[in-house]
Design a protein around this motif. Structure first.
Motif, PDB file in Angstrom:
ATOM      1  N   UNK A  40       1.346  -1.071   0.162  1.00 10.67           N
ATOM      2  CA  UNK A  40      -0.076  -0.140  -0.278  1.00 10.67           C
ATOM      3  C   UNK A  40       0.942   1.195  -0.343  1.00 10.67           C
ATOM      4  N   UNK A  41       2.208   1.179  -0.237  1.00 11.42           N
ATOM      5  CA  UNK A  41       3.127   2.595  -0.400  1.00 11.42           C
ATOM      6  C   UNK A  41       2.794   3.146  -1.470  1.00 11.42           C
ATOM      7  N   UNK A  42       3.177   1.514  -2.375  1.00 14.05           N
ATOM      8  CA  UNK A  42       1.972   2.776  -4.228  1.00 14.05           C
ATOM      9  C   UNK A  42       1.256   3.134  -4.088  1.00 14.05           C
ATOM     10  N   UNK A  43       0.361   3.695  -4.575  1.00 14.35           N
ATOM     11  CA  UNK A  43      -0.965   3.614  -5.268  1.00 14.35           C
ATOM     12  C   UNK A  43      -1.547   3.373  -7.044  1.00 14.35           C
ATOM     13  N   UNK A  44      -0.594   4.169  -7.393  1.00 11.23           N
ATOM     14  CA  UNK A  44      -0.470   3.698  -8.690  1.00 11.23           C
ATOM     15  C   UNK A  44       0.146   3.176  -9.539  1.00 11.23           C
ATOM     16  N   UNK A  45       0.028   2.822 -10.771  1.00 12.84           N
ATOM     17  CA  UNK A  45       0.940   2.017 -11.858  1.00 12.84           C
ATOM     18  C   UNK A  45       1.024   2.124 -12.840  1.00 12.84           C
ATOM     19  N   UNK A  46       1.693   2.441 -14.229  1.00 10.85           N
ATOM     20  CA  UNK A  46       1.387   2.516 -15.335  1.00 10.85           C
ATOM     21  C   UNK A  46       0.131   1.732 -15.863  1.00 10.85           C
ATOM     22  N   UNK A  47      -1.109   2.449 -16.941  1.00 12.03           N
ATOM     23  CA  UNK A  47      -1.906   1.537 -17.694  1.00 12.03           C
ATOM     24  C   UNK A  47      -2.076   0.591 -17.565  1.00 12.03           C
ATOM     25  N   UNK A  48      -1.320  -0.158 -17.829  1.00 10.21           N
ATOM     26  CA  UNK A  48      -1.158  -1.141 -19.003  1.00 10.21           C
ATOM     27  C   UNK A  48      -0.478  -1.955 -18.173  1.00 10.21           C
ATOM     28  N   UNK A  49       0.401  -1.767 -16.925  1.00 13.13           N
ATOM     29  CA  UNK A  49       0.535  -2.841 -16.219  1.00 13.13           C
ATOM     30  C   UNK A  49      -0.492  -3.617 -14.814  1.00 13.13           C
ATOM     31  N   UNK A  50      -1.316  -1.869 -14.934  1.00 15.46           N
ATOM     32  CA  UNK A  50      -2.123  -1.884 -13.740  1.00 15.46           C
ATOM     33  C   UNK A  50      -3.712  -2.706 -14.754  1.00 15.46           C
ATOM     34  N   UNK A  51      -3.741  -2.547 -15.851  1.00 11.54           N
ATOM     35  CA  UNK A  51      -4.439  -3.137 -16.946  1.00 11.54           C
ATOM     36  C   UNK A  51      -4.531  -4.832 -16.754  1.00 11.54           C
ATOM     37  N   UNK A  52      -3.126  -4.844 -17.221  1.00 15.60           N
ATOM     38  CA  UNK A  52      -2.776  -6.857 -17.015  1.00 15.60           C
ATOM     39  C   UNK A  52      -2.982  -6.745 -15.834  1.00 15.60           C
ATOM     40  N   UNK A  53      -2.682  -6.458 -14.172  1.00 13.87           N
ATOM     41  CA  UNK A  53      -2.727  -6.983 -13.134  1.00 13.87           C
ATOM     42  C   UNK A  53      -4.062  -7.083 -12.756  1.00 13.87           C
ATOM     43  N   UNK A  54      -4.810  -6.570 -13.266  1.00 19.37           N
ATOM     44  CA  UNK A  54      -6.557  -6.659 -13.745  1.00 19.37           C
ATOM     45  C   UNK A  54      -7.192  -8.130 -13.770  1.00 19.37           C
ATOM     46  N   UNK A  55      -6.724  -8.421 -15.164  1.00 19.07           N
ATOM     47  CA  UNK A  55      -7.137  -9.130 -16.398  1.00 19.07           C
ATOM     48  C   UNK A  55      -6.629 -10.712 -16.051  1.00 19.07           C
TER      49      UNK A  55
END
Length: 71
Positions: A40-55
């Motif tokens: 929880x110390x980092x709240x955001x990531x690059x769009x592509x990384x976030x999309x892949x994580x969720x997928x």
């Protein structure tokens, strides 16, 4: 179920017994980035990384149940 956030996606994958290194390799980022998301110390990531994580995590989220919850 609503869409997972990247942080929730990491929690789902960790509960599914994925290592931080495996998650990082699967989504194209570094293990320290995954560790910071998990803690929880980092709240955001690059769009592509976030999309892949969720997928990757969304199909597994029903297996780990509602214990991940909203962050």
């Amino acid at each position: 179920m609503s869409t997972l956030s990247p942080q929730q996606a990491v929690q789902v994958l960790v509960k599914a017994k994925w290592s931080e290194a495996r998650i990082a390799k699967a989504v194209g980022t570094s293990q320290p980035t995954i560790h910071r998301l998990k803690r929880g110390t980092q709240k955001s990531v690059a769009f592509e990384v976030g999309t892949r994580l969720v997928a990757i995590a969304t199909p597994l989220s029903s297996d780990v149940g509602a214990e991940v919850g909203a962050a």
